[in-house]
Design a protein around this motif. Structure first.
Motif, PDB file in Angstrom:
ATOM      1  N   SER A 148      -9.440 -15.895   1.803  1.00  0.00           N
ATOM      2  CA  SER A 148      -9.151 -16.678   3.012  1.00  0.00           C
ATOM      3  C   SER A 148      -7.646 -16.843   3.210  1.00  0.00           C
ATOM      4  CB  SER A 148      -9.806 -18.064   2.931  1.00  0.00           C
ATOM      5  OG  SER A 148      -9.196 -18.840   1.913  1.00  0.00           O
ATOM      6  N   LYS A 149      -6.864 -16.482   2.195  1.00  0.00           N
ATOM      7  CA  LYS A 149      -5.407 -16.608   2.297  1.00  0.00           C
ATOM      8  C   LYS A 149      -4.869 -15.623   3.336  1.00  0.00           C
ATOM      9  CE  LYS A 149      -4.890 -17.874  -2.592  1.00  0.00           C
ATOM     10  NZ  LYS A 149      -4.414 -19.251  -2.418  1.00  0.00           N
ATOM     11  N   PRO A 150      -3.844 -16.031   4.098  1.00  0.00           N
ATOM     12  CA  PRO A 150      -3.241 -15.077   5.036  1.00  0.00           C
ATOM     13  C   PRO A 150      -2.641 -13.894   4.282  1.00  0.00           C
ATOM     14  CG  PRO A 150      -1.905 -17.082   4.855  1.00  0.00           C
ATOM     15  CD  PRO A 150      -3.178 -17.341   4.120  1.00  0.00           C
ATOM     16  N   VAL A 151      -2.719 -12.707   4.883  1.00  0.00           N
ATOM     17  CA  VAL A 151      -2.239 -11.510   4.188  1.00  0.00           C
ATOM     18  C   VAL A 151      -1.328 -10.689   5.102  1.00  0.00           C
ATOM     19  CG1 VAL A 151      -4.256 -10.119   4.828  1.00  0.00           C
ATOM     20  CG2 VAL A 151      -2.954  -9.508   2.787  1.00  0.00           C
ATOM     21  N   LEU A 152      -0.299 -10.125   4.499  1.00  0.00           N
ATOM     22  CA  LEU A 152       0.607  -9.197   5.177  1.00  0.00           C
ATOM     23  C   LEU A 152       0.501  -7.865   4.457  1.00  0.00           C
ATOM     24  CD1 LEU A 152       3.061  -8.550   7.089  1.00  0.00           C
ATOM     25  CD2 LEU A 152       4.535  -9.365   5.236  1.00  0.00           C
ATOM     26  N   TYR A 153       0.066  -6.833   5.175  1.00  0.00           N
ATOM     27  CA  TYR A 153      -0.033  -5.504   4.568  1.00  0.00           C
ATOM     28  C   TYR A 153       1.301  -4.779   4.738  1.00  0.00           C
ATOM     29  CZ  TYR A 153      -5.036  -6.285   4.212  1.00  0.00           C
ATOM     30  OH  TYR A 153      -6.269  -6.799   3.880  1.00  0.00           O
ATOM     31  N   VAL A 154       1.893  -4.371   3.629  1.00  0.00           N
ATOM     32  CA  VAL A 154       3.159  -3.652   3.653  1.00  0.00           C
ATOM     33  C   VAL A 154       2.896  -2.187   3.345  1.00  0.00           C
ATOM     34  CG1 VAL A 154       5.441  -3.410   2.605  1.00  0.00           C
ATOM     35  CG2 VAL A 154       4.484  -5.684   2.991  1.00  0.00           C
ATOM     36  N   LEU A 161       0.837  -1.199   0.000  1.00  0.00           N
ATOM     37  CA  LEU A 161       0.000   0.000   0.000  1.00  0.00           C
ATOM     38  C   LEU A 161       0.874   1.252   0.000  1.00  0.00           C
ATOM     39  CD1 LEU A 161      -2.469  -1.223   2.747  1.00  0.00           C
ATOM     40  CD2 LEU A 161      -3.020  -0.980   0.322  1.00  0.00           C
ATOM     41  N   ARG A 162       0.507   2.220  -0.816  1.00  0.00           N
ATOM     42  CA  ARG A 162       1.277   3.465  -0.858  1.00  0.00           C
ATOM     43  C   ARG A 162       0.905   4.339   0.336  1.00  0.00           C
ATOM     44  NH1 ARG A 162       1.872   7.927  -5.780  1.00  0.00           N
ATOM     45  NH2 ARG A 162       2.486   9.658  -4.446  1.00  0.00           N
ATOM     46  N   CYS A 163       1.901   4.623   1.170  1.00  0.00           N
ATOM     47  CA  CYS A 163       1.689   5.454   2.365  1.00  0.00           C
ATOM     48  C   CYS A 163       2.673   6.627   2.374  1.00  0.00           C
ATOM     49  CB  CYS A 163       1.844   4.608   3.626  1.00  0.00           C
ATOM     50  SG  CYS A 163       0.580   3.336   3.809  1.00  0.00           S
ATOM     51  N   PHE A 164       2.946   7.185   1.213  1.00  0.00           N
ATOM     52  CA  PHE A 164       3.856   8.332   1.130  1.00  0.00           C
ATOM     53  C   PHE A 164       3.303   9.362   0.148  1.00  0.00           C
ATOM     54  CE2 PHE A 164       5.225   5.397  -2.190  1.00  0.00           C
ATOM     55  CZ  PHE A 164       5.450   6.227  -3.286  1.00  0.00           C
ATOM     56  N   ASP A 165       3.661  10.629   0.375  1.00  0.00           N
ATOM     57  CA  ASP A 165       3.295  11.718  -0.536  1.00  0.00           C
ATOM     58  C   ASP A 165       4.486  12.031  -1.433  1.00  0.00           C
ATOM     59  OD1 ASP A 165       0.608  12.425   0.442  1.00  0.00           O
ATOM     60  OD2 ASP A 165       1.666  13.026   2.279  1.00  0.00           O
ATOM     61  N   ASP A 166       4.252  12.100  -2.732  1.00  0.00           N
ATOM     62  CA  ASP A 166       5.308  12.485  -3.676  1.00  0.00           C
ATOM     63  C   ASP A 166       4.635  12.913  -4.975  1.00  0.00           C
ATOM     64  OD1 ASP A 166       7.415  12.773  -5.424  1.00  0.00           O
ATOM     65  OD2 ASP A 166       8.477  10.972  -4.763  1.00  0.00           O
ATOM     66  N   ALA A 205      -4.544  -9.835  10.518  1.00  0.00           N
ATOM     67  CA  ALA A 205      -3.468  -9.652   9.545  1.00  0.00           C
ATOM     68  C   ALA A 205      -2.380  -8.763  10.142  1.00  0.00           C
ATOM     69  CB  ALA A 205      -4.005  -9.014   8.263  1.00  0.00           C
ATOM     70  N   GLU A 206      -1.145  -8.990   9.698  1.00  0.00           N
ATOM     71  CA  GLU A 206      -0.016  -8.203  10.195  1.00  0.00           C
ATOM     72  C   GLU A 206       0.226  -6.997   9.287  1.00  0.00           C
ATOM     73  OE1 GLU A 206       4.744  -8.812  11.298  1.00  0.00           O
ATOM     74  OE2 GLU A 206       3.489 -10.569  10.886  1.00  0.00           O
ATOM     75  N   VAL A 207       0.662  -5.890   9.889  1.00  0.00           N
ATOM     76  CA  VAL A 207       1.024  -4.690   9.127  1.00  0.00           C
ATOM     77  C   VAL A 207       2.512  -4.439   9.314  1.00  0.00           C
ATOM     78  CG1 VAL A 207       0.677  -2.205   8.838  1.00  0.00           C
ATOM     79  CG2 VAL A 207      -1.274  -3.683   9.386  1.00  0.00           C
ATOM     80  N   LEU A 208       3.238  -4.300   8.203  1.00  0.00           N
ATOM     81  CA  LEU A 208       4.683  -4.082   8.252  1.00  0.00           C
ATOM     82  C   LEU A 208       5.013  -2.771   7.547  1.00  0.00           C
ATOM     83  CD1 LEU A 208       7.373  -6.758   7.927  1.00  0.00           C
ATOM     84  CD2 LEU A 208       7.599  -4.776   6.449  1.00  0.00           C
TER      85      LEU A 208
END
Length: 367
Positions: free
Chosen positions: A201-207, A104-109, A234-237
């Motif tokens: 249903s698949k495990p997910v990792l949010y980056v 996921l985009r979490c930056f401004d540019d 779900a985990e967030v990294l």
């Protein structure tokens, strides 16, 4: 054991930058092999500091780490569930993976154009979630049409069980929730649920891909993502893909460590991501240590000693007699196998022993 994590995300969120970092030998540690099976599949070494520490004691001919496969999945557009763009190919590729890494985009540019004109990682997440949920709903509806009559008219217990599972999933999906949010109490329900192979249903990792300044503590976008996924198990990294790319450009291991320290990080984001992916796949590592090599072996969490023996060779499992097990901490403390044995800490285990992460093992077998 070939298990895969698929990297998904909208265009321009940093997905390709991240995949390229992971596939760069210098991005992870001093000696990280990478090879390409297909243009979009990378076999990436799982960083494990235990191997280096054991090698200092054993002085082996080589160190052989374990690996995990990362797949760069491209081609999502709105309407993918109905075959828009590369939709069918995209969804098919996700179905083949065992877990999802959602960037996921979490930056401004201003120099990096966002496909929807503004930065909103929660909206971006929901776009992909919606496409996957719609495809799952289609799968559920098709299956319900086949099972409903048998479950309601006949006395087939399995059909009734599957019908209940399908209805529980259908209710969640109609509410805009992913299948992984549905919890089943009985083993039979869990087995029926797994047999549907639903995308959500698949495990997910949010980056959360952030700017360098936010690499350590995150930012407002990261907090929004954490709030949005709170119910998902779900985990967030958090990592800065561009910073990881800069680290990958540096020549020596020492230079990369200095760079990490300068930005306030103990470990690179790529390392943390690979470890998190490995954990998400419910994988663990046992180790064999000898003069020829110190080697990490991958097994499924919860496996017993004979199954793990079979990872090395099928004959080891067929003719399994016993396993000699040394705990990693004991090996480091006493400095050699002989010293551990003298201290009475070498354990002899049978067929029912559940292998623990980091166990150093010798297998006795007879074929």
């Amino acid at each position: 054991m070939s298990l895969q994590c698929g990297i998904v995300g909208l265009p321009n969120v940093g997905k390709s930058t991240l995949f390229n970092c992971l596939s760069n030998a210098k991005a992870q540690s001093a000696n990280f092999p990478f090879c390409t099976i297909e243009p979009n599949v990378g076999v990436i070494t799982v960083p494990d500091e235990r191997l280096s520490k054991l090698a200092e004691l054993v002085h082996p001919g080589r160190i052989v780490p374990t690996t995990v496969e990362i797949v760069d999945i491209a081609g999502l557009v709105k309407g993918a569930s109905k075959g828009e763009g590369l939709g069918n190919q995209f969804l098919g590729n996700i179905r083949e993976t065992d877990a999802i890494i959602h960037v996921l985009r979490c930056f401004d540019d201003d120099n990096v154009v966002h496909v929807d004109g503004s930065v909103d990682p929660v909206r971006d997440k929901e776009i992909i979630d919606t496409e996957l949920q719609l495809k799952d709903l289609e799968t559920i509806e098709n299956r319900l049409r086949k099972v409903e009559k048998i479950a309601q008219v006949g006395g087939d217990k399995n059909a009734k069980l599957e019908y209940d599972v399908l209805c529980a999933y259908r209710e969640a999906l109609l509410q805009g929730k992913s299948a992984r949010t549905v919890q089943f109490e009985s083993k039979d329900e869990g087995k029926a649920a797994r047999g549907l192979f639903l995308l959500t249903s698949k495990p997910v990792l949010y980056v959360c891909n952030v700017d360098e300044a936010s690499a350590k503590a995150g930012n407002k976008y990261v907090e929004a993502v954490k709030n949005a996924v709170a119910e998902e198990n779900a985990e967030v990294l958090v990592l800065a893909a561009q910073t990881e790319a800069d680290i990958a450009e540096l020549e020596s291991y020492e230079e990369r460590q200095m760079f990490l320290e300068d930005v306030g990080l103990e470990e690179s984001g790529c390392n943390r991501l690979i470890k998190a992916a490995y954990k998400m796949l419910e994988l663990e590592t046992f180790i064999t240590a000898g003069e020829m090599e110190v080697k990490a072996w991958t097994y499924r969490k919860g496996w017993k000693a004979p199954q793990c023996a079979g990872v090395i060779h099928t004959d080891f499992e067929k003719g399994f007699i016993r396993a000699e097990v040394i705990k990693y901490d004991d090996y480091i403390k006493y400095g050699s196998e002989a010293a551990v044995r003298d201290a009475g800490l070498l354990h002899v285990e049978g067929k029912e022993y559940v292998v623990q992460d980091g166990d150093i093992m010798h297998f006795r077998f007879n074929v």
